[in-house]
Design a protein around this motif. Structure first.
Motif, PDB file in Angstrom:
ATOM      1  N   GLN A 255       0.838  -1.195   0.000  1.00  8.96           N
ATOM      2  CA  GLN A 255       0.000   0.000   0.000  1.00  8.96           C
ATOM      3  C   GLN A 255       0.874   1.246   0.000  1.00  8.96           C
ATOM      4  OE1 GLN A 255      -2.697   0.220   3.264  1.00  8.96           O
ATOM      5  NE2 GLN A 255      -3.800   1.986   2.465  1.00  8.96           N
ATOM      6  N   ALA A 256       0.723   2.082  -1.040  1.00 10.87           N
ATOM      7  CA  ALA A 256       1.496   3.325  -1.139  1.00 10.87           C
ATOM      8  C   ALA A 256       0.842   4.391  -0.272  1.00 10.87           C
ATOM      9  CB  ALA A 256       1.568   3.792  -2.591  1.00 10.87           C
ATOM     10  N   PRO A 257       1.616   5.157   0.500  1.00 10.98           N
ATOM     11  CA  PRO A 257       1.026   6.171   1.379  1.00 10.98           C
ATOM     12  C   PRO A 257       0.594   7.400   0.594  1.00 10.98           C
ATOM     13  CG  PRO A 257       3.401   6.238   1.547  1.00 10.98           C
ATOM     14  CD  PRO A 257       3.076   5.084   0.632  1.00 10.98           C
ATOM     15  N   SER A 258      -0.318   8.183   1.168  1.00  9.98           N
ATOM     16  CA  SER A 258      -0.745   9.436   0.574  1.00  9.98           C
ATOM     17  C   SER A 258       0.279  10.512   0.866  1.00  9.98           C
ATOM     18  CB  SER A 258      -2.115   9.851   1.136  1.00  9.98           C
ATOM     19  OG  SER A 258      -2.496  11.113   0.643  1.00  9.98           O
ATOM     20  N   ARG A 259       0.522  11.389  -0.134  1.00 10.88           N
ATOM     21  CA  ARG A 259       1.539  12.425   0.026  1.00 10.88           C
ATOM     22  C   ARG A 259       1.015  13.696   0.677  1.00 10.88           C
ATOM     23  NH1 ARG A 259       5.364  12.516  -5.356  1.00 10.88           N
ATOM     24  NH2 ARG A 259       5.920  10.304  -5.355  1.00 10.88           N
ATOM     25  N   ARG A 260      -0.285  13.833   0.852  1.00 12.34           N
ATOM     26  CA  ARG A 260      -0.843  15.050   1.458  1.00 12.34           C
ATOM     27  C   ARG A 260      -0.535  15.055   2.943  1.00 12.34           C
ATOM     28  NH1 ARG A 260      -4.648  18.872   0.453  1.00 12.34           N
ATOM     29  NH2 ARG A 260      -5.157  17.948  -1.563  1.00 12.34           N
ATOM     30  N   VAL A 261       0.000  16.182   3.399  1.00 14.05           N
ATOM     31  CA  VAL A 261       0.301  16.364   4.809  1.00 14.05           C
ATOM     32  C   VAL A 261      -0.706  17.338   5.393  1.00 14.05           C
ATOM     33  CG1 VAL A 261       2.014  17.098   6.487  1.00 14.05           C
ATOM     34  CG2 VAL A 261       2.733  15.944   4.404  1.00 14.05           C
ATOM     35  N   GLU A 373       9.401   9.898   2.583  1.00 18.05           N
ATOM     36  CA  GLU A 373       9.081  11.277   2.211  1.00 18.05           C
ATOM     37  C   GLU A 373       7.898  11.805   3.013  1.00 18.05           C
ATOM     38  OE1 GLU A 373       7.825  13.797  -1.826  1.00 18.05           O
ATOM     39  OE2 GLU A 373       8.340  11.660  -1.928  1.00 18.05           O
ATOM     40  N   VAL A 374       6.893  10.975   3.199  1.00 15.59           N
ATOM     41  CA  VAL A 374       5.731  11.392   3.986  1.00 15.59           C
ATOM     42  C   VAL A 374       6.130  11.644   5.435  1.00 15.59           C
ATOM     43  CG1 VAL A 374       3.523  10.607   4.903  1.00 15.59           C
ATOM     44  CG2 VAL A 374       4.038  10.288   2.491  1.00 15.59           C
ATOM     45  N   VAL A 375       6.998  10.786   5.967  1.00 16.16           N
ATOM     46  CA  VAL A 375       7.455  10.993   7.347  1.00 16.16           C
ATOM     47  C   VAL A 375       8.234  12.300   7.468  1.00 16.16           C
ATOM     48  CG1 VAL A 375       8.982  10.083   9.131  1.00 16.16           C
ATOM     49  CG2 VAL A 375       7.452   8.546   7.909  1.00 16.16           C
ATOM     50  N   ALA A 376       9.070  12.607   6.450  1.00 15.91           N
ATOM     51  CA  ALA A 376       9.830  13.864   6.477  1.00 15.91           C
ATOM     52  C   ALA A 376       8.907  15.075   6.402  1.00 15.91           C
ATOM     53  CB  ALA A 376      10.830  13.883   5.325  1.00 15.91           C
ATOM     54  N   GLN A 377       7.873  15.004   5.545  1.00 14.62           N
ATOM     55  CA  GLN A 377       6.925  16.105   5.450  1.00 14.62           C
ATOM     56  C   GLN A 377       6.153  16.286   6.746  1.00 14.62           C
ATOM     57  OE1 GLN A 377       4.532  15.161   2.072  1.00 14.62           O
ATOM     58  NE2 GLN A 377       6.150  15.589   0.573  1.00 14.62           N
ATOM     59  N   SER A 378       5.779  15.177   7.365  1.00 16.81           N
ATOM     60  CA  SER A 378       5.049  15.275   8.631  1.00 16.81           C
ATOM     61  C   SER A 378       5.910  15.896   9.713  1.00 16.81           C
ATOM     62  CB  SER A 378       4.576  13.886   9.063  1.00 16.81           C
ATOM     63  OG  SER A 378       3.741  13.312   8.087  1.00 16.81           O
ATOM     64  N   SER A 379       7.200  15.509   9.739  1.00 13.68           N
ATOM     65  CA  SER A 379       8.093  16.096  10.730  1.00 13.68           C
ATOM     66  C   SER A 379       8.311  17.584  10.477  1.00 13.68           C
ATOM     67  CB  SER A 379       9.432  15.356  10.718  1.00 13.68           C
ATOM     68  OG  SER A 379      10.059  15.483   9.457  1.00 13.68           O
TER      69      SER A 379
END
Length: 446
Positions: A255-261, A373-379
């Motif tokens: 499952q690919a994660p969503s890129r929207r933060v 990338e999603v984790v970096a955006q969330s951080s």
């Protein structure tokens, strides 16, 4: 005329006390140290089938197996009852009922009658069958088919032998002798001609064969072992993987994660500014500063890419099929010793592998990069919100310090004032003219 009943004799009273005492001292039988188990055996199992103890191929620990001369080997799989509901087994040997086992839950016992209808009996009722047994553990042991090739790999493959000898050609009798030397149970098992013939055929399926005169010689082959494992894995995938394994080991990893933060809410971060309401100027400056910071943070976070469309997040069917094969192979390799498991995994990743897992590997690495990338955006979003909250806290702390300083200065001035000034403060001067009004400059003459 009045009559009186005769008092009970002493002999009858002693007899009643003895019966009461014998009833009260009657105790239950002690718990059985080796209780019977509820087993579900395969249909058509031979009467010569027996349960044997053999070392597990992967761990070398003793494990129970069912050996049937006609159907082969079976492994027992434990089905555990949920612990939230107290359950037990009522095992009977009555001839009236077709079923000899009934499940008991709580304080009720479900016993099927001759017509197959279940009738409920309260716990403690009398049971006609004196040989009935109540098992406290309501678990099931189901016999599932086990491939004998896993028994042979620890003995046949040179990576798993203690001597680490070269992979030489040997006869099937030599391999059977090596197998008998690993456990005393194998000697008894291989005495049966059908079982011995079945094990010999299994040796032939995973070995290279050469003819030395009239005798065939065998040597364990990695290619044939991998081909056999891949065939078993494909059969598992065709029959269908259980839904729980499909969700946990197939759907979730792909499952690919969503890129929207999500944009953090900054409205609550300026709540500390409401504590200090010194003047309208300070409150207006605070509101304007908060709005400008909120606008800047929103503009930065709104630049995040849009979420991918459903067509982009949908995993290709070929990748899903490869993941199912990978899960099935991993499940099969749990029955292989660790050195051989590592060796076979290396062979499956090599170009000579019967299945090309390169597309699956690249897809999983792509999904891992998206998640990073999603984790970096969330951080990043979290850091922006934390920074804004820290700035608001610093501004509020500065205002409180300034207010405290002013109050301390006023307190010092009051302490240094004279007594006359303090008394003049109490005088009502609302209708008096200030003293400075007498020293104003005279208006110019025209």
């Amino acid at each position: 005329m009045k009559t009186r009943s005769k008092p009970a004799t002493r002999k009858a009273a002693v007899k009643g006390d003895t019966e009461t005492q014998s009833t009260a001292t009657k105790a239950l039988s002690p718990r059985d140290t080796n209780p019977p188990r509820v087993l579900i055996l395969p249909k058509g199992a031979s009467s010569q089938s027996r349960i044997i103890s053999l070392p597990h191929p992967a761990t070398a620990q003793p494990n129970r197996y069912l050996c049937c001369p006609e159907n082969g080997f079976f492994e027992f799989t434990r089905i555990t009852a949920p612990r939230k509901i107290p359950s037990s087994w009522l095992i009977t040997h009555g001839q009236e009922s077709e079923s000899s086992t009934a499940a008991t839950r709580g304080a009720e016992t479900v016993v099927p009658d001759q017509n197959g209808n279940s009738s409920e009996e309260k716990k403690g009722d009398c049971i006609d069958d004196p040989s009935a047994y109540i098992s406290q553990d309501a678990d099931l042991l189901i016999a599932t088919r086990y491939d004998p090739v896993f028994f042979l790999l620890p003995t046949l493959h040179p990576l798993t032998t203690n001597a680490q000898q070269k992979n030489m050609f040997l006869s099937d009798e030599d391999y059977l002798d090596l197998l008998e030397s690993t456990s005393r149970q194998w000697k008894d098992v291989l005495r049966d001609p059908p079982t011995r013939s079945r094990v010999s055929k299994t040796i032939e399926t995973i070995s290279d064969i050469v003819e030395a005169g009239e005798e065939k010689m065998y040597r364990c082959s990695d290619q044939k072992i991998m081909g056999l494992l891949v065939t078993r894995a494909k059969s598992m995938v065709e029959k269908g993987i259980p839904a729980s394994m499909e969700d946990r080991f197939v759907s979730r990893p792909l499952q690919a994660p969503s890129r929207r933060v999500p944009v953090p809410s900054l409205e609550k971060q300026s709540s500390s500014s409401s504590e200090d309401k010194e003047s309208s100027v300070d409150s207006q400056s605070t509101v304007s500063t908060s709005q400008s910071a909120s606008t800047a943070a929103t503009s930065i976070l709104s630049e995040q890419p849009e979420p991918p469309t459903p067509a982009e997040t949908e995993t290709p069917a070929s990748i899903v099929h490869l993941q199912r094969l990978r899960v099935a192979l991993d499940l099969l390799l749990t029955n292989v010793p660790l050195p051989l498991c590592t060796h076979l995994n290396t062979q499956l990743s090599s170009p000579s592998s019967p299945i090309d897992f390169a597309p699956l590997t690249s897809y999983l690495s792509h999904v891992a990069s998206l998640r990073a990338e999603v984790v970096a955006q969330s951080s990043f979003a979290d850091n922006v919100s934390r920074k804004r909250a820290l700035d608001d806290n610093e501004e509020a702390a500065d205002r409180r310090a300034e207010k405290k300083r002013k109050s301390e200065d006023e307190e010092k001035k009051r302490k240094t004032e004279s007594r006359g000034v303090k008394q003049l403060r109490k005088v009502d001067t609302s209708g008096m003219k200030k003293l400075t009004g007498f020293f104003k400059k005279a208006p110019a003459k025209g």
